[in-house]
Design a protein around this motif. Structure first.
Motif, PDB file in Angstrom:
ATOM      1  N   PHE A  53      70.952   9.723  62.051  1.00 34.45           N
ATOM      2  CA  PHE A  53      69.516  10.003  62.748  1.00 34.45           C
ATOM      3  C   PHE A  53      70.285   8.987  64.334  1.00 34.45           C
ATOM      4  O   PHE A  53      70.025   9.679  65.472  1.00 34.45           O
ATOM      5  N   ILE A  54      70.589   7.745  64.166  1.00 28.03           N
ATOM      6  CA  ILE A  54      70.788   7.276  65.290  1.00 28.03           C
ATOM      7  C   ILE A  54      72.006   7.284  66.098  1.00 28.03           C
ATOM      8  O   ILE A  54      72.176   7.130  67.140  1.00 28.03           O
ATOM      9  N   SER A  55      73.010   7.722  65.506  1.00 30.11           N
ATOM     10  CA  SER A  55      73.941   7.932  65.700  1.00 30.11           C
ATOM     11  C   SER A  55      73.775   9.384  66.724  1.00 30.11           C
ATOM     12  O   SER A  55      74.546   9.899  67.955  1.00 30.11           O
ATOM     13  N   ILE A  56      72.723   9.789  66.524  1.00 28.88           N
ATOM     14  CA  ILE A  56      72.764  11.340  67.425  1.00 28.88           C
ATOM     15  C   ILE A  56      71.710  10.521  68.438  1.00 28.88           C
ATOM     16  O   ILE A  56      71.320  11.872  69.510  1.00 28.88           O
ATOM     17  N   GLY A  57      71.462   9.255  68.862  1.00 21.97           N
ATOM     18  CA  GLY A  57      70.754   9.267  69.990  1.00 21.97           C
ATOM     19  C   GLY A  57      69.120   8.954  69.463  1.00 21.97           C
ATOM     20  O   GLY A  57      68.276   9.180  70.534  1.00 21.97           O
ATOM     21  N   VAL A  58      68.676   9.230  68.286  1.00 19.12           N
ATOM     22  CA  VAL A  58      67.511   8.572  67.748  1.00 19.12           C
ATOM     23  C   VAL A  58      67.040   7.282  67.853  1.00 19.12           C
ATOM     24  O   VAL A  58      67.506   6.682  67.540  1.00 19.12           O
ATOM     25  N   ASP A  59      66.131   7.157  68.493  1.00 22.19           N
ATOM     26  CA  ASP A  59      65.351   6.105  68.824  1.00 22.19           C
ATOM     27  C   ASP A  59      65.170   5.158  67.006  1.00 22.19           C
ATOM     28  O   ASP A  59      65.001   5.914  66.323  1.00 22.19           O
ATOM     29  N   PRO A  60      65.297   4.123  66.983  1.00 25.72           N
ATOM     30  CA  PRO A  60      65.951   3.741  65.835  1.00 25.72           C
ATOM     31  C   PRO A  60      64.298   3.023  64.812  1.00 25.72           C
ATOM     32  O   PRO A  60      64.488   3.621  63.804  1.00 25.72           O
ATOM     33  N   GLU A  61      63.563   3.542  65.524  1.00 19.54           N
ATOM     34  CA  GLU A  61      62.243   3.764  64.630  1.00 19.54           C
ATOM     35  C   GLU A  61      61.767   4.501  64.157  1.00 19.54           C
ATOM     36  O   GLU A  61      61.176   5.075  63.581  1.00 19.54           O
ATOM     37  N   THR A  62      61.885   6.240  65.056  1.00 16.56           N
ATOM     38  CA  THR A  62      61.525   6.891  64.879  1.00 16.56           C
ATOM     39  C   THR A  62      62.268   7.414  63.925  1.00 16.56           C
ATOM     40  O   THR A  62      62.502   8.304  62.857  1.00 16.56           O
ATOM     41  N   ALA A  63      64.306   7.331  64.066  1.00 16.89           N
ATOM     42  CA  ALA A  63      64.708   7.284  62.847  1.00 16.89           C
ATOM     43  C   ALA A  63      64.483   7.045  61.530  1.00 16.89           C
ATOM     44  O   ALA A  63      64.942   7.668  60.239  1.00 16.89           O
ATOM     45  N   GLU A  64      64.063   5.496  61.065  1.00 14.67           N
ATOM     46  CA  GLU A  64      63.679   5.405  59.649  1.00 14.67           C
ATOM     47  C   GLU A  64      62.213   6.016  59.424  1.00 14.67           C
ATOM     48  O   GLU A  64      62.499   6.529  58.058  1.00 14.67           O
ATOM     49  N   ALA A  65      61.789   6.393  60.088  1.00 15.19           N
ATOM     50  CA  ALA A  65      60.394   7.012  60.319  1.00 15.19           C
ATOM     51  C   ALA A  65      60.835   8.690  60.026  1.00 15.19           C
ATOM     52  O   ALA A  65      60.363   8.911  58.271  1.00 15.19           O
ATOM     53  N   ASP A  66      61.577   9.013  59.556  1.00 11.60           N
ATOM     54  CA  ASP A  66      62.340  10.275  60.150  1.00 11.60           C
ATOM     55  C   ASP A  66      62.710   9.976  58.560  1.00 11.60           C
ATOM     56  O   ASP A  66      62.984  11.313  57.458  1.00 11.60           O
TER      57      ASP A  66
END
Length: 89
Positions: A53-66
């Motif tokens: 998720f982070i590699s496709i540009g998602v914010d790290p906090e959002t990536a963790e939650a998702d």
């Protein structure tokens, strides 16, 4: 962690009944071999989803939650196929 004591007691009881953990005389929790294996699989999924998720540009906090939401619900079959298809790229 904003979790009520009854919720924790219920969760611990469910995990104990499922054979995932034991408690000792001091009420310390210990993962069984089964519990450790399941925990490692879930953590692997969490790391996989968070990283991608982070590699496709998602914010790290959002990536963790998702990743947290997905890691428990995705089937083993779908996860393995997704992991295989992404690692081929």
């Amino acid at each position: 962690m904003e979790v009520s004591k009854p919720s924790v007691c219920y969760a611990v009881g469910t995990l104990r009944e499922g054979g995932f953990l034991t408690t000792d005389e001091k009420h310390y929790l210990h993962l069984t071999e089964l519990g450790q294996n399941v925990a490692e699989k879930i953590y692997e999924r969490h790391c996989f989803f968070t990283k991608h998720f982070i590699s496709i540009g998602v914010d790290p906090e959002t990536a963790e939650a998702d990743a947290y939401r997905i890691e428990h619900d995705i089937s083993a079959e779908t996860y393995e196929q997704l992991k295989e298809s992404i690692t081929k790229e």
